[in-house]
Design a protein around this motif. Structure first.
Motif, PDB file in Angstrom:
ATOM      1  N   LYS A 172      46.597  33.336  29.192  1.00 35.20           N
ATOM      2  CA  LYS A 172      48.038  33.114  29.351  1.00 35.20           C
ATOM      3  C   LYS A 172      48.807  33.858  28.262  1.00 35.20           C
ATOM      4  O   LYS A 172      48.408  33.847  27.095  1.00 35.20           O
ATOM      5  N   PHE A 220      56.618  37.522  30.588  1.00 33.86           N
ATOM      6  CA  PHE A 220      55.752  37.788  31.733  1.00 33.86           C
ATOM      7  C   PHE A 220      56.578  37.804  33.016  1.00 33.86           C
ATOM      8  O   PHE A 220      56.448  38.712  33.842  1.00 33.86           O
ATOM      9  N   GLU A 280      47.302  32.462  37.557  1.00 31.90           N
ATOM     10  CA  GLU A 280      45.974  33.060  37.708  1.00 31.90           C
ATOM     11  C   GLU A 280      45.582  33.958  36.546  1.00 31.90           C
ATOM     12  O   GLU A 280      44.445  34.442  36.503  1.00 31.90           O
ATOM     13  N   GLU A 281      46.480  34.198  35.612  1.00 32.68           N
ATOM     14  CA  GLU A 281      46.156  35.004  34.433  1.00 32.68           C
ATOM     15  C   GLU A 281      45.042  34.316  33.649  1.00 32.68           C
ATOM     16  O   GLU A 281      45.166  33.144  33.309  1.00 32.68           O
ATOM     17  N   HIS A 312      57.289  41.022  35.607  1.00 31.11           N
ATOM     18  CA  HIS A 312      56.710  41.014  36.947  1.00 31.11           C
ATOM     19  C   HIS A 312      57.695  40.668  38.055  1.00 31.11           C
ATOM     20  O   HIS A 312      57.379  40.820  39.231  1.00 31.11           O
ATOM     21  N   LEU A 347      51.119  34.306  37.178  1.00 35.47           N
ATOM     22  CA  LEU A 347      51.040  33.741  35.828  1.00 35.47           C
ATOM     23  C   LEU A 347      49.964  32.669  35.763  1.00 35.47           C
ATOM     24  O   LEU A 347      49.169  32.624  34.824  1.00 35.47           O
TER      25      LEU A 347
END
Length: 103
Positions: free
Chosen positions: A40, A47, A36-37, A51, A34
């Motif tokens: 966002k 999310f 590194e998304e 995941h 999340l």
């Protein structure tokens, strides 16, 4: 004087349980994903839900695949050697008698 705090003991026991069962690793992996998304998501909880259940391949499956890869590499090496030996036994191919004409 030391005071015994059962709440801390239970908390530590629960933390060890989460770590041992892989929950902390999974949560960390998903939260890092999340973070590194690039964009966002509007709903971070969705999310996480999407995941959290995604895991990598089973360790046993990976080991079976590694063994298969090793066997296949050996087979390729064996067939390559056999191919080279058979090509060496073939008579040389004749060269084309026609030479390209220069204009």
């Amino acid at each position: 004087m030391t005071t015994f705090r059962p709440a801390d003991s239970k908390r530590e026991e629960f933390r060890k349980y989460l770590e041992k069962s892989g929950v902390l690793d999974t949560l960390t992996r998903v939260l890092v994903g999340l973070y590194e998304e690039p964009e966002k998501p509007t709903n971070a909880l969705d999310f996480l839900k999407q995941h959290i259940g995604k895991t990598g391949p089973d360790t046993a499956d990976v080991e079976v695949l590694r063994l298969e890869v090793t066997e296949l590499r050996q087979k390729v090496e064996q067939l390559t050697e056999e191919n080279a030996e058979l090509r060496a036994k073939l008579p040389p191919e004749p060269q084309d008698a026609e030479q390209p004409s220069e204009s």
